[in-house]
Design a protein around this motif. Structure first.
Motif, PDB file in Angstrom:
ATOM      1  N   ASN A  21      32.225   4.391  31.029  1.00  0.00           N
ATOM      2  CA  ASN A  21      30.823   4.039  30.773  1.00  0.00           C
ATOM      3  C   ASN A  21      30.310   2.974  31.731  1.00  0.00           C
ATOM      4  O   ASN A  21      29.150   3.011  32.139  1.00  0.00           O
ATOM      5  CB  ASN A  21      30.648   3.587  29.318  1.00  0.00           C
ATOM      6  CG  ASN A  21      30.638   4.761  28.347  1.00  0.00           C
ATOM      7  OD1 ASN A  21      29.631   5.433  28.201  1.00  0.00           O
ATOM      8  ND2 ASN A  21      31.777   5.024  27.717  1.00  0.00           N
ATOM      9  N   GLU A  25      27.382   3.386  34.616  1.00  0.00           N
ATOM     10  CA  GLU A  25      26.266   2.443  34.706  1.00  0.00           C
ATOM     11  C   GLU A  25      26.109   1.916  36.131  1.00  0.00           C
ATOM     12  O   GLU A  25      25.107   1.280  36.456  1.00  0.00           O
ATOM     13  CB  GLU A  25      26.516   1.284  33.732  1.00  0.00           C
ATOM     14  CG  GLU A  25      25.418   0.241  33.642  1.00  0.00           C
ATOM     15  CD  GLU A  25      24.350   0.573  32.623  1.00  0.00           C
ATOM     16  OE1 GLU A  25      23.472  -0.254  32.380  1.00  0.00           O
ATOM     17  OE2 GLU A  25      24.378   1.696  32.073  1.00  0.00           O
ATOM     18  N   PHE A 165      19.415   6.303  31.152  1.00  0.00           N
ATOM     19  CA  PHE A 165      20.807   6.677  31.384  1.00  0.00           C
ATOM     20  C   PHE A 165      20.921   7.660  32.548  1.00  0.00           C
ATOM     21  O   PHE A 165      21.779   7.524  33.423  1.00  0.00           O
ATOM     22  CB  PHE A 165      21.401   7.285  30.108  1.00  0.00           C
ATOM     23  CG  PHE A 165      22.872   7.556  30.170  1.00  0.00           C
ATOM     24  CD1 PHE A 165      23.794   6.547  29.936  1.00  0.00           C
ATOM     25  CD2 PHE A 165      23.351   8.827  30.470  1.00  0.00           C
ATOM     26  CE1 PHE A 165      25.165   6.789  29.995  1.00  0.00           C
ATOM     27  CE2 PHE A 165      24.720   9.080  30.528  1.00  0.00           C
ATOM     28  CZ  PHE A 165      25.620   8.051  30.292  1.00  0.00           C
ATOM     29  N   GLN A 178      28.890  13.647  26.741  1.00  0.00           N
ATOM     30  CA  GLN A 178      28.776  12.384  27.496  1.00  0.00           C
ATOM     31  C   GLN A 178      27.440  11.710  27.236  1.00  0.00           C
ATOM     32  O   GLN A 178      27.370  10.483  27.125  1.00  0.00           O
ATOM     33  CB  GLN A 178      28.960  12.656  28.991  1.00  0.00           C
ATOM     34  CG  GLN A 178      30.385  13.021  29.367  1.00  0.00           C
ATOM     35  CD  GLN A 178      30.505  13.534  30.778  1.00  0.00           C
ATOM     36  OE1 GLN A 178      29.547  14.057  31.356  1.00  0.00           O
ATOM     37  NE2 GLN A 178      31.689  13.393  31.369  1.00  0.00           N
ATOM     38  N   GLY A 182      26.850   8.043  25.693  1.00  0.00           N
ATOM     39  CA  GLY A 182      26.161   7.040  26.496  1.00  0.00           C
ATOM     40  C   GLY A 182      24.832   6.589  25.936  1.00  0.00           C
ATOM     41  O   GLY A 182      24.434   5.442  26.116  1.00  0.00           O
TER      42      GLY A 182
END
Length: 235
Positions: A21, A25, A165, A178, A182
Motif C-alpha cells: 500500500n 501511494e 487512489f 486491491q 486501498g
C-alpha cells in the motif's frame, strides 16, 4: 526523489500489506523485522518517516523510539507507532516516549495513509503534494475539491477517495480487490461489485459533456487511471 518510509514490523503478512500500500501511494519502502536491525538501518540511511511496531524482537518499539529521540541525527524523525495495545495508558506511554502518532491494530489502511500524509505535511511539507493533476483534472487533498477544466465537480467522499487512489498511480491497473483494500480498507467486508458501482458514479461525476473518460477498464483485470490522459477529446 521519492519519500522514504522505514517499516519496522515482525508480522510478515502485515509487513507485506504495508509495503504494497505504501508503494502504491508512491513511497519508497524499506522493511525490517527486528528493532536492533532498524537501529542499525537508521545509522546507515535516514528515512523521511518510520512506522514502528510496539512489540519487536531484538529491541522493543518503545525502546527504539526512545533511542531515536536521544540521538541527535534522528531526534526529529517522524514516528508512528503500530500496536495491538489500545488502552489509554499504553497510548500515553508511546507518545511520551517520543512517537508523533499512534494507531491501533487492526487499522484501516486509508486511515493510516491519511495519518502518514498529515504527519509528513507537518514535518516535511515539501514531500507531500496537496494537489494531484492530470490533463484538465485537478484534485486538492486539503480542500477535498476536484475541478475539471476549471469547473468544480461534485463527488461523494468514496468517489473522491477512489479518484485520489487511481490518480496517485497513473497507468497502474488495480483489481477490484486491491481497490477495496486501498479505498475502503482491508477490514471492510463488502462485495467487489461495489467497486463497479462507485466507478460508474465517479465516471458520471467527472465526464461532463464532450470530455474524455480518464478511467480505463481493463477486462478481466480491473481499473486504471489512463497515464496518457490529456483531458482533450471525447471518451
Amino acid at each position: 526523489m521519492k519519500t522514504r518510509i522505514l517499516v519496522v514490523e515482525d508480522e510478515e503478512p502485515l509487513m507485506l500489506l504495508l509495503r504494497y500500500n505504501l508503494e502504491a501511494e508512491g513511497y519508497e519502502v524499506d522493511c525490517v523485522a527486528r528493532g536492533d536491525e532498524a537501529e542499525m538501518r537508521l545509522r546507515e540511511a535516514m528515512p523521511d518517516l518510520a512506522l514502528i511496531d510496539w512489540m519487536l524482537p531484538g529491541l522493543s518499539g518503545i525502546e527504539l523510539c526512545r533511542r531515536i529521540r536521544v540521538r541527535e541525527e534522528t531526534q526529529t524523525l517522524p514516528v508512528i507507532m503500530l500496536t495491538a495495545r489500545g488502552e489509554e495508558g499504553d497510548r500515553v506511554r508511546g507518545l511520551a516516549t517520543g512517537a508523533d502518532d499512534y494507531i491501533v491494530k487492526p487499522f484501516s489502511v486509508p486511515e493510516l495513509l491519511a495519518r502518514i500524509r498529515a504527519l509528513l505535511r507537518r514535518a516535511k511539507p515539501a514531500h507531500v503534494a496537496s494537489r494531484l493533476e492530470a490533463g484538465d483534472i485537478a484534485l486538492d487533498r486539503e480542500t477535498h475539491r476536484v475541478r475539471r477544466a476549471g469547473r468544480e465537480l461534485h463527488l461523494g467522499p468514496t468517489e473522491f477517495r477512489l479518484l485520489e487512489f487511481l490518480m496517485q498511480s497513473p497507468g497502474r491497473v488495480f483489481s477490484r480487490e486491491q481497490l477495496l483494500d486501498g479505498v475502503w480498507g482491508n477490514d471492510v467486508y463488502i462485495d467487489e461489485r461495489t467497486v463497479d458501482v462507485h466507478v460508474g458514479r465517479l465516471r458520471k461525476a467527472i465526464n461532463v459533456g464532450d470530455t474524455k473518460d480518464p478511467i480505463r477498464t481493463v477486462r478481466g483485470a480491473g481499473y486504471a487511471f489512463d497515464e496518457t490522459f490529456s483531458g482533450a477529446g471525447a471518451g
